[in-house]
Design a protein around this motif. Structure first.
Motif, PDB file in Angstrom:
ATOM      1  N   VAL A  11       0.797  -1.277  -0.055  1.00 50.15           N
ATOM      2  CA  VAL A  11       0.191  -0.078   0.065  1.00 50.15           C
ATOM      3  C   VAL A  11       0.845   1.328  -0.135  1.00 50.15           C
ATOM      4  O   VAL A  11       1.917   1.153   0.565  1.00 50.15           O
ATOM      5  CB  VAL A  11      -0.971   0.051   1.241  1.00 50.15           C
ATOM      6  N   GLN A  12       0.317   2.413  -0.719  1.00 51.85           N
ATOM      7  CA  GLN A  12       1.203   3.589  -0.378  1.00 51.85           C
ATOM      8  C   GLN A  12       0.994   4.264   0.975  1.00 51.85           C
ATOM      9  O   GLN A  12       0.040   4.053   1.422  1.00 51.85           O
ATOM     10  CB  GLN A  12       0.675   4.413  -1.456  1.00 51.85           C
ATOM     11  N   PRO A  13       1.996   5.171   1.263  1.00 52.65           N
ATOM     12  CA  PRO A  13       1.741   5.880   2.475  1.00 52.65           C
ATOM     13  C   PRO A  13       0.551   6.507   2.602  1.00 52.65           C
ATOM     14  O   PRO A  13      -0.036   7.096   1.496  1.00 52.65           O
ATOM     15  CB  PRO A  13       2.972   6.811   2.382  1.00 52.65           C
ATOM     16  N   GLY A  15      -2.427   4.969   3.027  1.00 57.29           N
ATOM     17  CA  GLY A  15      -3.337   3.836   2.631  1.00 57.29           C
ATOM     18  C   GLY A  15      -3.983   3.064   3.738  1.00 57.29           C
ATOM     19  O   GLY A  15      -3.330   3.210   5.015  1.00 57.29           O
ATOM     20  N   VAL A 113       4.812  -0.604   2.856  1.00 52.70           N
ATOM     21  CA  VAL A 113       4.428   0.576   2.737  1.00 52.70           C
ATOM     22  C   VAL A 113       5.346   1.395   1.980  1.00 52.70           C
ATOM     23  O   VAL A 113       6.430   1.406   2.279  1.00 52.70           O
ATOM     24  CB  VAL A 113       3.966   1.316   4.171  1.00 52.70           C
ATOM     25  N   ALA A 114       4.981   1.784   0.735  1.00 50.98           N
ATOM     26  CA  ALA A 114       6.063   2.310  -0.211  1.00 50.98           C
ATOM     27  C   ALA A 114       4.991   2.849  -1.316  1.00 50.98           C
ATOM     28  O   ALA A 114       3.948   2.626  -1.759  1.00 50.98           O
ATOM     29  CB  ALA A 114       6.903   1.154  -0.853  1.00 50.98           C
ATOM     30  N   SER A 115       5.806   4.250  -1.975  1.00 47.24           N
ATOM     31  CA  SER A 115       5.296   5.105  -3.054  1.00 47.24           C
ATOM     32  C   SER A 115       5.439   4.079  -4.326  1.00 47.24           C
ATOM     33  O   SER A 115       6.482   3.484  -4.526  1.00 47.24           O
ATOM     34  CB  SER A 115       6.026   6.198  -2.964  1.00 47.24           C
TER      35      SER A 115
END
Length: 115
Positions: A11-13, A15, A113-115
């Motif tokens: 998931v993106q930060p 999220g 958790v990463a863009s």
């Protein structure tokens, strides 16, 4: 007895993700449930716990963002994770604590958790 985890992923930060932990009906209603996480280079830490009566506790860094719950009719506990941050990335483990009878753990679910 063992626990079956599901959920997690990438998931993106900012999220959200939800983890589930299913236990045999022979133990679930008698167990305090906790979620722990383990990240590379860090000590394992308990993220949240919920007692058989529904009392909850949270790691300070996740308060206001994570919610632990349990559904005794489904023998399942949940960890709803909101506003995720890169530092939340870890393998998350579910634990069923039966006190003097011991405990049992899930297999772990990766949260990234990463863009």
């Amino acid at each position: 007895a063992h626990l079956t985890e599901s959920g997690g992923g990438l998931v993106q930060p900012g999220g959200s993700l939800r983890l589930s932990c299913a236990a045999p009906d022979t133990i679930f209603s008698f167990a305090n449930i906790a979620w722990h996480r383990s990240a590379v280079g860090k000590l394992r830490e308990m993220v949240a716990s919920i007692s058989t009566s529904g009392t909850t506790n949270y790691l300070d860094s996740v308060k206001g963002r994570f919610i632990i719950s349990r559904d005794n009719t489904k023998n399942t506990a949940y960890l709803q994770m909101n506003d995720l941050k890169p530092e939340d990335a870890a393998v998350y483990y579910c634990q069923a604590d039966l006190g003097p009878l011991g405990d049992t753990w899930g297999q772990g679910r990766q949260v990234t958790v990463a863009s």
